[in-house]
Motif scaffolding. Structure first.
Motif, PDB file in Angstrom:
ATOM      1  N   LEU A 157       0.860  -1.176   0.000  1.00  0.00           N
ATOM      2  CA  LEU A 157       0.000   0.000   0.000  1.00  0.00           C
ATOM      3  C   LEU A 157       0.900   1.232   0.000  1.00  0.00           C
ATOM      4  CD1 LEU A 157      -2.745   1.515   0.468  1.00  0.00           C
ATOM      5  CD2 LEU A 157      -2.390   1.131   2.915  1.00  0.00           C
ATOM      6  N   MET A 217       0.785   5.345   0.473  1.00  0.00           N
ATOM      7  CA  MET A 217       0.017   6.532   0.862  1.00  0.00           C
ATOM      8  C   MET A 217       0.656   7.743   0.194  1.00  0.00           C
ATOM      9  SD  MET A 217      -2.042   5.025   3.069  1.00  0.00           S
ATOM     10  CE  MET A 217      -2.885   6.483   3.639  1.00  0.00           C
ATOM     11  N   ILE A 242      -9.582   0.329   1.405  1.00  0.00           N
ATOM     12  CA  ILE A 242      -8.227  -0.115   1.046  1.00  0.00           C
ATOM     13  C   ILE A 242      -8.164  -1.641   1.049  1.00  0.00           C
ATOM     14  CG2 ILE A 242      -5.827  -0.238   1.894  1.00  0.00           C
ATOM     15  CD1 ILE A 242      -6.300   2.763   2.844  1.00  0.00           C
ATOM     16  N   VAL A 265      -2.551  -6.243   3.668  1.00  0.00           N
ATOM     17  CA  VAL A 265      -1.501  -5.278   3.320  1.00  0.00           C
ATOM     18  C   VAL A 265      -0.249  -5.668   4.105  1.00  0.00           C
ATOM     19  CG1 VAL A 265      -0.769  -2.865   3.436  1.00  0.00           C
ATOM     20  CG2 VAL A 265      -3.163  -3.417   2.900  1.00  0.00           C
ATOM     21  N   THR A 278       3.138  -1.019   4.131  1.00  0.00           N
ATOM     22  CA  THR A 278       2.613   0.284   3.715  1.00  0.00           C
ATOM     23  C   THR A 278       3.754   1.294   3.699  1.00  0.00           C
ATOM     24  OG1 THR A 278       0.460  -0.180   4.694  1.00  0.00           O
ATOM     25  CG2 THR A 278       0.950   2.117   4.213  1.00  0.00           C
ATOM     26  N   ASP A 281       4.282   5.182   3.767  1.00  0.00           N
ATOM     27  CA  ASP A 281       3.673   6.496   3.929  1.00  0.00           C
ATOM     28  C   ASP A 281       4.595   7.515   3.274  1.00  0.00           C
ATOM     29  OD1 ASP A 281       2.586   8.893   4.580  1.00  0.00           O
ATOM     30  OD2 ASP A 281       2.443   8.534   6.731  1.00  0.00           O
ATOM     31  N   ALA A 308      -2.098   4.188   7.700  1.00  0.00           N
ATOM     32  CA  ALA A 308      -1.103   3.143   7.390  1.00  0.00           C
ATOM     33  C   ALA A 308      -1.044   2.108   8.510  1.00  0.00           C
ATOM     34  CB  ALA A 308       0.264   3.779   7.181  1.00  0.00           C
ATOM     35  N   THR A 363      -2.352  -1.836   7.751  1.00  0.00           N
ATOM     36  CA  THR A 363      -1.316  -2.873   7.618  1.00  0.00           C
ATOM     37  C   THR A 363      -1.672  -4.086   8.477  1.00  0.00           C
ATOM     38  OG1 THR A 363       0.299  -1.136   7.229  1.00  0.00           O
ATOM     39  CG2 THR A 363       1.178  -3.305   7.772  1.00  0.00           C
ATOM     40  N   VAL A 410       5.228  -0.781   8.411  1.00  0.00           N
ATOM     41  CA  VAL A 410       4.906   0.550   7.907  1.00  0.00           C
ATOM     42  C   VAL A 410       6.221   1.308   7.768  1.00  0.00           C
ATOM     43  CG1 VAL A 410       3.799   2.763   8.420  1.00  0.00           C
ATOM     44  CG2 VAL A 410       2.601   0.622   8.928  1.00  0.00           C
TER      45      VAL A 410
END
Length: 362
Positions: free
Chosen positions: A184, A186, A245, A253, A256, A258, A269, A273, A279
């Protein structure tokens, strides 16, 4: 090779011009005297220089994170050019070689440098990070081992794009992205987009990208995002957006990125996750954040910091050379190197909108 000694060098570079940051919203093309060429240095004629978000921050506020501009500074650090002259000890480059420049010079004495983590060196000298001058100039002098030769099928603009791409590559290495990692992202700004492209090149099977701006999301979709999710800046919408998401991902996920760095993006995030995931904080929108760390820690979500990059240029060049990553669509605006164009280019970059990467052709 400059047999005339110092006076020859001075004569040769007195016509060297650079874009100087003189105050808030004040850039001026003025002469820029270069240091003498050391035995391990190269003098490079700049050909392509991109504008980074940090350059715009310096122009608008004279600061970026905890770095503050206190005296006039040459701007710019995403760059590539042509070797004009090399120092007596340089063996791997000759005049005429096309090179991409890595902008940061570590001290190579401290424990972090010795461990290979030179991006964290406290004495780092980095183009256009005060008080070090940048590279939006006709010529610069730089350590030759930080000048990477470009293959014939790669343009100088693509060479300059190795700098932003390096951020994405370093982030993917930090997070161990591979063929089993659903990602993912962001933020669909320049760094979000290069991180997405790098994750794909590292083998990520599914990538969802999130942003508040529909135009940027459409660009992300064109560049290979599997799904896009439009979000708001409202903290109250997080739970609903995390649901969207998860639906878009169709699986957990794993990592992630960010790439914005705000309370909202980081909170999203951490929530989105999966347990045991990671993250990676790449963007630096806020200097300080308030985020729900405790529930994430209870699910063993690792938070990983990312600062610039290290040892990324050879891989970036290989990704671009081989066609695994195409950075060309990211370059949306081009300008020459006149006073008027420098001002226009920075205004274009600061406005955002449909500008992704603004590039100078010198």
């Amino acid at each position: 090779m400059g047999k005339g000694g110092k006076s020859h060098g001075e004569e040769e570079h007195c016509d060297n011009m650079a874009a100087w940051l003189l105050g808030i919203n004040t850039l001026k093309i003025q002469p820029f005297n270069l240091p003498a060429l050391g035995p391990h240095d190269a003098r490079v004629r700049m050909k392509a220089v991109g504008i980074c978000g940090s350059d715009v921050h310096y122009l608008k506020t004279l600061r970026c994170a905890h770095f503050v501009v206190e005296e006039p500074m040459v701007i710019g650090h995403e760059c590539a050019g042509i070797i004009e002259e090399v120092g007596s000890e340089v063996k791997h480059l000759i005049p005429g070689d096309r090179v991409a420049l890595e902008p940061g010079i570590g001290c190579f004495q401290c424990s972090l440098c010795k461990e290979g983590r030179y991006n964290l060196c406290p004495e780092m000298k980095f183009f256009a990070t005060p008080p070090v001058h940048g590279s939006l100039a006709n010529q610069v002098v730089h350590p030759a081992d930080l000048c990477f030769k470009l293959p014939d099928n790669m343009s100088l603009e693509e060479g300059a794009m190795c700098e932003p791409l390096s951020v994405g590559v370093h982030a993917c290495r930090r997070a161990n992205i591979g063929p089993e990692t659903n990602v993912l992202v962001m933020g669909a700004g320049p760094i979000g987009l290069v991180t997405m492209m790098a994750a794909r090149a590292f083998g990520a099977p599914r990538i969802v990208i999130v942003d508040v701006d529909y135009y940027r999301l459409s660009v992300a979709k064109d560049l290979g995002a599997d799904e896009i999710v439009k979000v708001t800046t409202n903290m109250q919408d997080i739970a609903e957006e995390v649901e969207q998401i998860h639906k878009a991902m169709g699986a957990g996920v794993d990592v992630t990125f960010d790439c914005a760095g705000f309370n909202k993006t980081m909170s999203t995030a951490l929530s989105a996750t999966c347990s045991g995931g990671k993250v990676c904080l790449v963007g630096m929108g806020h200097n300080e954040m308030t985020v729900p760390l405790t529930p994430s820690a209870a699910r063993e979500v690792d938070v990983i910091g990312v600062f610039r990059y290290k040892n990324t240029w050879p891989l970036c060049i290989e990704f671009i050379r081989s066609g695994k990553i195409d950075v060309k669509p990211l370059i949306t605006h081009r300008f020459g190197f006149t006073q008027k164009e420098v001002e226009e280019a920075f205004e274009t970059s600061a406005r955002g909108g449909q500008a992704i990467k603004v590039m100078f052709n010198l």
